[in-house]
Design a protein around this motif. Sequence first.
Motif, mmCIF file in Angstrom:
data_model
loop_
_atom_site.group_PDB
_atom_site.id
_atom_site.type_symbol
_atom_site.label_atom_id
_atom_site.label_comp_id
_atom_site.label_asym_id
_atom_site.label_seq_id
_atom_site.Cartn_x
_atom_site.Cartn_y
_atom_site.Cartn_z
ATOM 1 N N ALA A 76 0.834 -1.211 0.000
ATOM 2 C CA ALA A 76 0.000 0.000 0.000
ATOM 3 C C ALA A 76 0.868 1.261 0.000
ATOM 4 O O ALA A 76 0.554 2.241 0.680
ATOM 5 C CB ALA A 76 -0.954 -0.010 1.186
ATOM 6 N N GLY A 77 1.953 1.225 -0.749
ATOM 7 C CA GLY A 77 2.808 2.393 -0.883
ATOM 8 C C GLY A 77 3.823 2.586 0.229
ATOM 9 O O GLY A 77 4.638 3.507 0.172
ATOM 10 N N VAL A 78 3.788 1.733 1.243
ATOM 11 C CA VAL A 78 4.714 1.849 2.376
ATOM 12 C C VAL A 78 5.839 0.838 2.206
ATOM 13 O O VAL A 78 5.588 -0.368 2.072
ATOM 14 C CB VAL A 78 3.993 1.621 3.718
ATOM 15 C CG1 VAL A 78 4.985 1.681 4.872
ATOM 16 C CG2 VAL A 78 2.886 2.659 3.890
ATOM 17 N N THR A 79 7.093 1.309 2.216
ATOM 18 C CA THR A 79 8.251 0.444 2.026
ATOM 19 C C THR A 79 8.863 0.074 3.370
ATOM 20 O O THR A 79 9.142 0.944 4.199
ATOM 21 C CB THR A 79 9.312 1.149 1.158
ATOM 22 O OG1 THR A 79 8.746 1.455 -0.118
ATOM 23 C CG2 THR A 79 10.538 0.261 0.965
ATOM 24 N N THR A 80 9.081 -1.227 3.570
ATOM 25 C CA THR A 80 9.743 -1.736 4.767
ATOM 26 C C THR A 80 11.003 -2.477 4.349
ATOM 27 O O THR A 80 10.944 -3.358 3.474
ATOM 28 C CB THR A 80 8.822 -2.695 5.541
ATOM 29 O OG1 THR A 80 7.628 -2.006 5.921
ATOM 30 C CG2 THR A 80 9.522 -3.228 6.788
ATOM 31 N N THR A 81 12.132 -2.122 4.929
ATOM 32 C CA THR A 81 13.389 -2.805 4.641
ATOM 33 C C THR A 81 13.561 -3.960 5.622
ATOM 34 O O THR A 81 13.632 -3.753 6.836
ATOM 35 C CB THR A 81 14.574 -1.837 4.729
ATOM 36 O OG1 THR A 81 14.413 -0.801 3.749
ATOM 37 C CG2 THR A 81 15.898 -2.562 4.474
#
Length: 471
Positions: A412-417
């Motif tokens: 949903a457009g949120v990037t998690t590394t």
Amino acid sequence: MRTRALLTPLVLAAVTTAGLTVAAPPALAAGPDISVTNTKAHLDQLQSIANANGGNRSTGRPGYKASVDWVKAKLDAAGYTTTVQSFSTSSGTSYNLVADLPGGDASSVVMFGAHLDSVSVGPGINDNGSGSAGILETALAYAASGQTPRNHVRFGFWGAEELGLLGSKYYVGQLTTAQRSAIRSYQNFDMIASPNVGYFVYDDNAVGNGVRDDFTAYYDSKGLPWEYIDVQGRSDRAAFRSSGMATGGIFSGAETIKTSAQASKWGGVAGKAFDACYHRACDTNTNLDLVALDRNVDTIGYMVWRYAAKDYGTTTPPTGSNLLANPGFESGAVSWTGTSGPITSGAGRPAHSGTWKLWLGGNGASATESEQQTVTIPSTAATAQLSFWGRFDTAETGSTVYDTLKVQVVVAGVTTTLATYGNVGADTTWVQRSFDLSAYRGKSVTVKLVATEDSSAQTSFVIDDTALTTT
């Protein structure tokens, strides 16, 4: 459209009958207004390319490669991930151009195609610059629209159609079983602006009846009479259809003679071919019905918007199956999107298995490269795990991190590394790395691998045999 030494008569079935009262057109969701001005400008450019290259854009001639390069540049600039496939023919090397719009469910692909080559005797502007320009302008308009597709959207520009549908056959032949299964429909556009125009819909009632019916419903909504046509083996949809995929398409007529009944329905001249310049030198950018072109590019737009958003329902993959397509990269740059080049069979670094792998970095220059794929993790899964085999090596020295590989998920457009690896501690041993994605059950997840190098010595991040499995 491909020619044959002996043409089997085309089977036509009219949808209107004299004396019947025609009902009011059904209401459909409004489709986009695709610019016919821009589409005609694309055709003018293809004419210019032919003029500069011996008067044609046929396979094995420089005009065809120039056409591929020009279309590719337009799609690259619009944000598509493009792949050029080369293959051999009796007339020399030909090329397919495949353009993927990042996003959408990679396990549910909707595809739209047209052949880009001409015959050797002319520039091929109606056959098939018109179909190619139509899907090009629609692809550009969709990318610019800000739409968020439910399904993964792909466009194909085929080479060597005029030599026997060779490009589309080559493309389908390179697909794995899983990749073929992922293609929900293929729609073909070959000759959509014939000067003595007809409005024909491929009668693919054996496979993918719904695609055919969506075309006819759209024409009905515009009050535009149409006829079914059996194009048999003369369309690039043939390889897709024979592989069990839903197919369809539209066509405005070629060398067949228009009847009096058809002239009464559509206008034009009875007793003459739908396109008298079919496969001739006079198939130039003046050999077009621009009203038909306008109507048909809007038809393409309607189908792209509709099928990008189409709900095919949710199918839960079997427990333990790999949700990622082309997980070992053995099909080349297929199903993954991102930087052109890192998916390779080059011998500079080994693969973990097979011959292809993802080789990010290794440039020894300031650069960022990435590859990604979007999947939906079933809400019914108990667990979900991402894994891959990695082999990292570097020419950097010391304890300072200069080059990195980030493993990310985008939801949903949120990037998690999830993890970051670097030149410090890199070695040439293959190691499997795993990550728990159970928190993302029921969501559309983009798995993304991003390598960033500085301008000093190289670091290579080689990745293979990826998997996203559930229990």
